[in-house]
Motif scaffolding. Structure first.
Motif, mmCIF file in Angstrom:
data_model
loop_
_atom_site.group_PDB
_atom_site.id
_atom_site.type_symbol
_atom_site.label_atom_id
_atom_site.label_comp_id
_atom_site.label_asym_id
_atom_site.label_seq_id
_atom_site.Cartn_x
_atom_site.Cartn_y
_atom_site.Cartn_z
ATOM 1 N N GLY A 1 2.642 7.861 8.587
ATOM 2 C CA GLY A 1 2.500 6.574 7.901
ATOM 3 C C GLY A 1 3.761 6.229 7.138
ATOM 4 N N THR A 2 4.697 5.507 7.803
ATOM 5 C CA THR A 2 5.999 5.196 7.193
ATOM 6 C C THR A 2 5.943 3.956 6.319
ATOM 7 O OG1 THR A 2 6.953 5.922 9.327
ATOM 8 C CG2 THR A 2 8.467 4.931 7.731
ATOM 9 N N LEU A 3 5.267 2.915 6.806
ATOM 10 C CA LEU A 3 5.267 1.569 6.216
ATOM 11 C C LEU A 3 6.723 1.128 5.984
ATOM 12 C CD1 LEU A 3 3.430 -0.793 5.389
ATOM 13 C CD2 LEU A 3 3.279 0.189 3.108
ATOM 14 N N ILE B 1 0.829 -1.215 0.000
ATOM 15 C CA ILE B 1 0.000 0.000 0.000
ATOM 16 C C ILE B 1 0.865 1.269 0.000
ATOM 17 C CG2 ILE B 1 -2.151 -0.965 0.944
ATOM 18 C CD1 ILE B 1 -1.172 -0.145 3.758
ATOM 19 N N SER B 2 2.081 1.133 -0.542
ATOM 20 C CA SER B 2 2.933 2.322 -0.693
ATOM 21 C C SER B 2 2.360 3.168 -1.826
ATOM 22 C CB SER B 2 4.356 1.922 -1.077
ATOM 23 O OG SER B 2 4.829 0.896 -0.255
ATOM 24 N N LEU C 1 6.222 9.147 11.120
ATOM 25 C CA LEU C 1 5.504 8.507 12.226
ATOM 26 C C LEU C 1 4.873 7.184 11.787
ATOM 27 C CD1 LEU C 1 3.407 11.589 13.516
ATOM 28 C CD2 LEU C 1 5.869 11.204 13.664
ATOM 29 N N GLU C 2 5.000 6.171 12.631
ATOM 30 C CA GLU C 2 4.463 4.848 12.285
ATOM 31 C C GLU C 2 4.035 4.135 13.560
ATOM 32 O OE1 GLU C 2 3.747 2.936 9.382
ATOM 33 O OE2 GLU C 2 3.007 1.692 11.002
ATOM 34 N N GLU D 1 3.198 0.807 13.765
ATOM 35 C CA GLU D 1 3.666 -0.583 13.810
ATOM 36 C C GLU D 1 5.188 -0.621 13.884
ATOM 37 O OE1 GLU D 1 1.981 -3.421 13.833
ATOM 38 O OE2 GLU D 1 -0.032 -2.619 13.457
ATOM 39 N N ASP E 1 -3.753 6.051 9.064
ATOM 40 C CA ASP E 1 -5.150 5.585 9.120
ATOM 41 C C ASP E 1 -6.120 6.729 8.794
ATOM 42 O OD1 ASP E 1 -4.051 6.631 11.502
ATOM 43 O OD2 ASP E 1 -5.675 5.818 12.710
ATOM 44 N N SER F 1 7.712 6.049 0.380
ATOM 45 C CA SER F 1 7.469 7.489 0.149
ATOM 46 C C SER F 1 8.505 8.328 0.893
ATOM 47 C CB SER F 1 6.048 7.882 0.577
ATOM 48 O OG SER F 1 5.799 7.487 1.908
ATOM 49 N N HIS G 1 6.897 -2.306 10.978
ATOM 50 C CA HIS G 1 6.987 -1.490 9.761
ATOM 51 C C HIS G 1 8.156 -0.516 9.888
ATOM 52 C CE1 HIS G 1 2.414 -1.976 8.673
ATOM 53 N NE2 HIS G 1 3.057 -3.115 8.711
ATOM 54 N N GLY H 1 4.682 4.958 17.221
ATOM 55 C CA GLY H 1 3.540 5.167 18.112
ATOM 56 C C GLY H 1 2.362 5.668 17.318
ATOM 57 N N LYS H 2 1.247 5.898 18.021
ATOM 58 C CA LYS H 2 0.064 6.421 17.343
ATOM 59 C C LYS H 2 0.301 7.876 16.973
ATOM 60 C CE LYS H 2 -3.401 3.589 19.613
ATOM 61 N NZ LYS H 2 -4.389 3.509 20.650
ATOM 62 N N ALA H 3 0.025 8.198 15.721
ATOM 63 C CA ALA H 3 0.267 9.571 15.259
ATOM 64 C C ALA H 3 -0.450 10.589 16.152
ATOM 65 C CB ALA H 3 -0.192 9.714 13.812
ATOM 66 N N GLU I 1 5.981 13.259 7.936
ATOM 67 C CA GLU I 1 5.191 12.227 7.252
ATOM 68 C C GLU I 1 4.425 11.414 8.288
ATOM 69 O OE1 GLU I 1 6.242 9.182 3.788
ATOM 70 O OE2 GLU I 1 7.282 8.612 5.622
HETATM 71 C C1 LIG Z 1 -0.585 3.566 3.402
HETATM 72 S S1 LIG Z 1 0.616 3.051 4.540
HETATM 73 C C2 LIG Z 1 1.889 4.258 4.344
HETATM 74 C C3 LIG Z 1 2.592 4.118 3.038
HETATM 75 C C4 LIG Z 1 3.822 4.986 2.912
HETATM 76 N N1 LIG Z 1 3.497 6.388 3.164
HETATM 77 C C5 LIG Z 1 4.393 4.852 1.507
HETATM 78 O O1 LIG Z 1 3.749 5.376 0.575
HETATM 79 O O2 LIG Z 1 5.440 4.221 1.355
HETATM 80 C C6 LIG Z 1 -0.082 3.528 6.084
HETATM 81 C C7 LIG Z 1 0.818 3.280 7.289
HETATM 82 O O3 LIG Z 1 0.241 3.997 8.400
HETATM 83 C C8 LIG Z 1 0.417 3.207 9.545
HETATM 84 N N2 LIG Z 1 -0.578 3.612 10.550
HETATM 85 C C9 LIG Z 1 -1.856 3.165 10.694
HETATM 86 N N3 LIG Z 1 -2.441 3.742 11.740
HETATM 87 C C10 LIG Z 1 -1.538 4.586 12.279
HETATM 88 C C11 LIG Z 1 -1.543 5.458 13.393
HETATM 89 N N4 LIG Z 1 -2.632 5.565 14.180
HETATM 90 N N5 LIG Z 1 -0.447 6.191 13.649
HETATM 91 C C12 LIG Z 1 0.663 6.074 12.857
HETATM 92 N N6 LIG Z 1 0.737 5.252 11.795
HETATM 93 C C13 LIG Z 1 -0.336 4.512 11.508
HETATM 94 C C14 LIG Z 1 0.231 1.782 9.051
HETATM 95 O O4 LIG Z 1 0.789 0.856 9.966
HETATM 96 C C15 LIG Z 1 0.917 1.831 7.692
HETATM 97 O O5 LIG Z 1 2.269 1.440 7.810
#
Ligand SMILES: C[S@@+](CC[C@H](N)C(=O)[O-])C[C@H]1O[C@@H](n2cnc3c(N)ncnc32)[C@H](O)[C@@H]1O
Length: 222
Positions: free
Chosen positions: A65-67, A39-40, A88-89, A91, A141, A71, A94, A116-118, A63
């Motif tokens: 959502g690191t995954l 889902i990048s 921020l991430e 998981e 999310d 990105s 991840h 941690g949670k964003a 940023e």
């Molecule tokens: C769509 S992916 C990010 C893709 C990345 N930006 C890329 O394009 O390479 C979303 C990421 O947000 C993380 N995520 C989900 N809920 C989150 C939260 N509450 N706080 C921080 N990260 C979260 C997920 O674990 C996932 O790794």
């Protein structure tokens, strides 16, 4: 018109203007190896992020959502020598994978990983006066997108560019009776954007190798 032509043209644009090097290809492969979702952003959207970072002369990027850091790599490569990106991430697995990929990309000195949670890290960033950021990319999310954007504004300055991914969701945003929490989250976000006087914003509909979606782009008013 079939969806096939959109995928082919997307591929054509990426081949022309956003070819992936080995580091980016391996970052995408690393997701499969770890069993994490693909889902990048696409190569073409990675390049769009890079263009936006250059356009805004970004030195400090945030940023959500690191995954695997895909990105993050596109964005970090747009930074000047002394530039920095905080990503921020939630998981840890991840974030650990992203650390490895960023190291292979030779960008570790530019990337600050926070786990941690964003919604819990954002107030800390404010308290620690980490802002203002020049560009903020929201890709975590979907349900709290509105709250993430409100924090982004607090961490911004006039001229900051805020980009939010996945705000059209295959057109499901048109369904006012949806029960999908992700769709409801972006519907609420898009509605907030409509009335927000602090930014000038639009949404670009996207089609291509991934599903039909959209990217919101906002600039903080002067
Ligand atoms: C769509 S992916 C990010 C893709 C990345 N930006 C890329 O394009 O390479 C979303 C990421 O947000 C993380 N995520 C989900 N809920 C989150 C939260 N509450 N706080 C921080 N990260 C979260 C997920 O674990 C996932 O790794």
């Amino acid at each position: 018109m079939s969806g096939q032509i959109f995928a082919q043209v997307d591929q054509y644009i990426s081949n022309l203007l956003a070819p992936e090097d080995k580091v980016l290809q391996d970052t995408i492969k690393s997701l499969d190896e770890e069993g994490f979702p693909q889902i990048s952003v696409t190569p073409n959207h990675g390049k769009l992020l890079q263009v936006m970072a250059k356009l805004s002369n970004a030195k400090k990027i945030l940023e959500l959502g690191t995954l695997a850091g895909y990105s993050t790599i596109w964005l970090a490569r747009a930074l000047p020598e002394d530039g920095k990106i905080i990503t921020l991430e939630v998981e840890e697995r991840h974030s650990n994978l992203a650390r490895k990929n960023i190291e292979k990309a030779g960008l570790s000195d530019k990337v600050d990983f926070r786990v941690g949670k964003a919604i819990e890290i954002l107030p800390q960033l404010l308290e620690d006066k980490e802002g203002p950021f020049d560009l903020i990319f929201i890709d975590a999310d979907k349900p709290p997108y509105t709250e993430y954007f409100e924090y982004a504004l607090k961490l911004a300055r006039p001229g900051t560019v805020i980009i939010c991914d996945n705000v059209i969701r295959e057109g499901k945003v048109l369904d006012e009776n949806t029960t999908d929490e992700k769709v409801k989250g972006v519907q609420r976000f898009n509605k907030m954007l409509q009335s927000n006087q602090d930014v000038t914003a639009t949404i670009i509909q996207t089609v291509g190798v991934k599903e039909h979606d959209g990217i919101a782009i906002a600039v903080v008013n002067r």
